[in-house]
Design an enzyme around this catalytic site. Structure first.
Site, PDB file in Angstrom:
ATOM      1  N   GLY A  87       0.848  -1.204   0.000  1.00  0.00           N
ATOM      2  CA  GLY A  87       0.000   0.000   0.000  1.00  0.00           C
ATOM      3  C   GLY A  87       0.872   1.239   0.000  1.00  0.00           C
ATOM      4  O   GLY A  87       2.100   1.159   0.068  1.00  0.00           O
ATOM      5  N   SER A  88       0.220   2.396  -0.061  1.00  0.00           N
ATOM      6  CA  SER A  88       0.988   3.635  -0.225  1.00  0.00           C
ATOM      7  C   SER A  88       1.799   3.979   1.020  1.00  0.00           C
ATOM      8  O   SER A  88       2.896   4.539   0.912  1.00  0.00           O
ATOM      9  CB  SER A  88       0.045   4.782  -0.594  1.00  0.00           C
ATOM     10  OG  SER A  88      -0.963   4.924   0.386  1.00  0.00           O
ATOM     11  N   ALA A 114      -3.328  -0.178   6.892  1.00  0.00           N
ATOM     12  CA  ALA A 114      -4.666  -0.749   7.108  1.00  0.00           C
ATOM     13  C   ALA A 114      -5.682   0.226   6.530  1.00  0.00           C
ATOM     14  O   ALA A 114      -5.390   1.409   6.318  1.00  0.00           O
ATOM     15  CB  ALA A 114      -4.930  -0.969   8.592  1.00  0.00           C
ATOM     16  N   ASP A 115      -6.867  -0.303   6.265  1.00  0.00           N
ATOM     17  CA  ASP A 115      -7.947   0.554   5.735  1.00  0.00           C
ATOM     18  C   ASP A 115      -8.839   1.058   6.849  1.00  0.00           C
ATOM     19  O   ASP A 115      -9.447   2.119   6.732  1.00  0.00           O
ATOM     20  CB  ASP A 115      -8.759  -0.241   4.706  1.00  0.00           C
ATOM     21  CG  ASP A 115      -7.864  -0.694   3.572  1.00  0.00           C
ATOM     22  OD1 ASP A 115      -7.299   0.190   2.901  1.00  0.00           O
ATOM     23  OD2 ASP A 115      -7.674  -1.902   3.405  1.00  0.00           O
ATOM     24  N   GLY A 129      -6.828  -4.962   2.900  1.00  0.00           N
ATOM     25  CA  GLY A 129      -7.163  -5.527   1.603  1.00  0.00           C
ATOM     26  C   GLY A 129      -7.674  -4.507   0.607  1.00  0.00           C
ATOM     27  O   GLY A 129      -8.136  -4.873  -0.476  1.00  0.00           O
ATOM     28  N   GLY A 130      -7.554  -3.215   0.977  1.00  0.00           N
ATOM     29  CA  GLY A 130      -7.890  -2.172   0.001  1.00  0.00           C
ATOM     30  C   GLY A 130      -7.050  -2.328  -1.261  1.00  0.00           C
ATOM     31  O   GLY A 130      -7.490  -2.023  -2.366  1.00  0.00           O
ATOM     32  N   GLY A 131      -5.842  -2.865  -1.089  1.00  0.00           N
ATOM     33  CA  GLY A 131      -4.970  -3.120  -2.236  1.00  0.00           C
ATOM     34  C   GLY A 131      -5.058  -4.573  -2.694  1.00  0.00           C
ATOM     35  O   GLY A 131      -4.313  -4.997  -3.577  1.00  0.00           O
ATOM     36  N   GLU A 169      -0.605 -10.659   3.201  1.00  0.00           N
ATOM     37  CA  GLU A 169      -0.345  -9.817   4.378  1.00  0.00           C
ATOM     38  C   GLU A 169      -0.680 -10.582   5.668  1.00  0.00           C
ATOM     39  O   GLU A 169       0.025 -10.478   6.669  1.00  0.00           O
ATOM     40  CB  GLU A 169      -1.176  -8.536   4.304  1.00  0.00           C
ATOM     41  CG  GLU A 169      -0.697  -7.585   3.224  1.00  0.00           C
ATOM     42  CD  GLU A 169      -1.634  -6.417   2.977  1.00  0.00           C
ATOM     43  OE1 GLU A 169      -1.167  -5.383   2.502  1.00  0.00           O
ATOM     44  OE2 GLU A 169      -2.848  -6.541   3.251  1.00  0.00           O
ATOM     45  N   LYS A 187      -8.381   6.675   9.261  1.00  0.00           N
ATOM     46  CA  LYS A 187      -8.663   5.228   9.238  1.00  0.00           C
ATOM     47  C   LYS A 187      -9.284   4.734  10.546  1.00  0.00           C
ATOM     48  O   LYS A 187      -9.658   3.560  10.642  1.00  0.00           O
ATOM     49  CB  LYS A 187      -7.361   4.449   8.994  1.00  0.00           C
ATOM     50  CG  LYS A 187      -6.514   4.896   7.806  1.00  0.00           C
ATOM     51  CD  LYS A 187      -7.022   4.341   6.530  1.00  0.00           C
ATOM     52  CE  LYS A 187      -6.187   4.650   5.318  1.00  0.00           C
ATOM     53  NZ  LYS A 187      -4.957   3.912   5.168  1.00  0.00           N
TER      54      LYS A 187
HETATM   55  C1  5RP Z   1      -3.373  -3.693   0.981  1.00  0.00           C
HETATM   56  C2  5RP Z   1      -3.654  -3.135   2.323  1.00  0.00           C
HETATM   57  C3  5RP Z   1      -3.120  -1.790   2.636  1.00  0.00           C
HETATM   58  O1  5RP Z   1      -2.257  -1.907   3.729  1.00  0.00           O
HETATM   59  C4  5RP Z   1      -4.255  -0.865   2.936  1.00  0.00           C
HETATM   60  O2  5RP Z   1      -5.105  -0.822   1.803  1.00  0.00           O
HETATM   61  C5  5RP Z   1      -3.785   0.543   3.292  1.00  0.00           C
HETATM   62  O3  5RP Z   1      -3.176   1.136   2.179  1.00  0.00           O
HETATM   63  P1  5RP Z   1      -2.713   2.661   2.166  1.00  0.00           P
HETATM   64  O4  5RP Z   1      -1.528   2.763   3.079  1.00  0.00           O
HETATM   65  O5  5RP Z   1      -2.384   2.931   0.729  1.00  0.00           O
HETATM   66  O6  5RP Z   1      -3.879   3.506   2.635  1.00  0.00           O
HETATM   67  O7  5RP Z   1      -4.295  -3.733   3.149  1.00  0.00           O
HETATM   68  O8  5RP Z   1      -4.000  -4.924   0.798  1.00  0.00           O
END
Ligand code: 5RP
Length: 225
Positions: free
Chosen positions: A29-30, A85-86, A97-99, A105, A123
């Site tokens: 993720g970012s 995390a989302d 799992g946003g990504g 993970e 978040k």
């Molecule tokens: C990927 C994830 C990421 O950790 C989650 O989506 C957070 O990403 P970001 O740091 O870009 O907000 O779970 O599967």
């Protein structure tokens, strides 16, 4: 603090929690990307850190930056895993799992002695499900049948990209399940795990030891009891 600065500051703070030498889980993720950049700087400065990536994207980034990596097969003696995390609840349970990388993970999280989660305060929620649906990775075989079963737990949406089904690093599908606000995320995690065709859900219950949160008031450290 703007969102980009918040991500940079938690990613930097997570570097302080790494051992001098050891094995580090590299999230996806970012925010995790910024953390991986920081690990690469430490490696260049002579720290003996070895990574275990949680996605093809994290693996490619780490390889490009020269971070030594362990193979995908495991088992791995991971000292600390740092991931985003989302959604993070008051009890420090997570939706991830946003990504779409939550299966790998979760495997890496489970292998780590300590799990550090890096987020900005957008978040945070009281209970999981207030802000995010539950991503569910589903095997291609019989996916419409599995989606029907998931539909008994709440409305499901197939994740798409450019109009086509989005596929995970393992070639599976993601259904986002609107299960509502969750009083007992552990019960839903167990229920999802029992459905044939479900590879893994993005519910991480009691899997965070430390959550670093960046927000308007600066950086906060939340610790699981
Ligand atoms: C990927 C994830 C990421 O950790 C989650 O989506 C957070 O990403 P970001 O740091 O870009 O907000 O779970 O599967």
């Amino acid at each position: 603090m703007d969102p980009a600065e918040a991500k940079r500051s938690v990613a930097r703070a997570a570097l302080e929690l790494l051992p001098e030498h050891g094995v580090v889980g590299l999230g996806t993720g970012s925010t995790a990307t910024l953390f991986i950049d920081g690990v690469a700087e430490l490696v260049r400065a002579g720290r003996k850190l070895v990574g275990v990536p949680t996605s093809d994207a994290s693996r490619k980034q780490a390889e490009r930056l020269g971070i030594p990596l362990l193979g995908d097969e495991g088992p791995w003696p991971i000292d600390v895993c740092v991931d985003g995390a989302d959604e993070v609840s008051e009890r420090l349970d997570l939706i991830k799992g946003g990504g779409g990388a939550h299966t790998r993970e979760k495997i890496v999280n489970r292998a780590a002695k300590t799990n550090v989660i890096v987020v900005d305060e957008s978040k945070l929620s009281r209970r999981l499900g207030e802000r995010w649906k539950v991503p569910v990775e589903v095997l291609a075989f019989g996916r419409l049948a599995t989606a029907e079963r998931l539909g008994e737990l709440g409305p499901v949406t197939l994740r798409l990209k450019d109009g086509a089904p989005w596929r995970t690093d393992s070639g599976n599908y993601i259904y986002d399940l609107a299960a509502g606000v969750l009083d007992d995320p552990g019960a839903l995690e167990t229920r999802l795990g029992l459905l044939p065709g479900v590879v893994e859900s993005g519910l991480f219950v009691r899997r965070a030891n430390v959550v670093l949160v960046a927000g308007a008031g600066g950086l906060r450290t939340l610790r699981a009891p």
